[in-house]
Motif scaffolding. Sequence first.
Motif: not given
Length: 121
Positions: A27, A36, A39, A43
């Motif tokens: 990251f 974002w 991310l 996920t």
Amino acid sequence: YPCLMMSYLGQGAYLIAHPEDAQNAYFASLPNPIFWPMLVLATLAAIVASQAVITGTFSIIRQATMLGVFPKLQIIHTDKFIEGQIFIPLVNYTLMVLCIVVVAGFEGDSVKLGDAYGVAV
């Protein structure tokens, strides 16, 4: 496989230039505008991976049961037409308990849990 290699090589190159970011190389190496979205993508990848573990466990247990090397368990076929769509409640609950034990074993230290996940992956 090539994408994974490119990702690891990129992280390695980033760490050569920024060794202070060794704890969070992935990251930290991302530019701010795509942090974002990446991310969210990471996920979603974790969700897909966990589903693959569950499905794989169900399949392995079913095969072992059919071969007679594992005790008979209740196997629920969730689709009338597709034989491979199965659910094994005992295995599902066992995986849940094991996940809770692993998380509790790290005593709330999310950094160590994340490190262990990174090593496992």
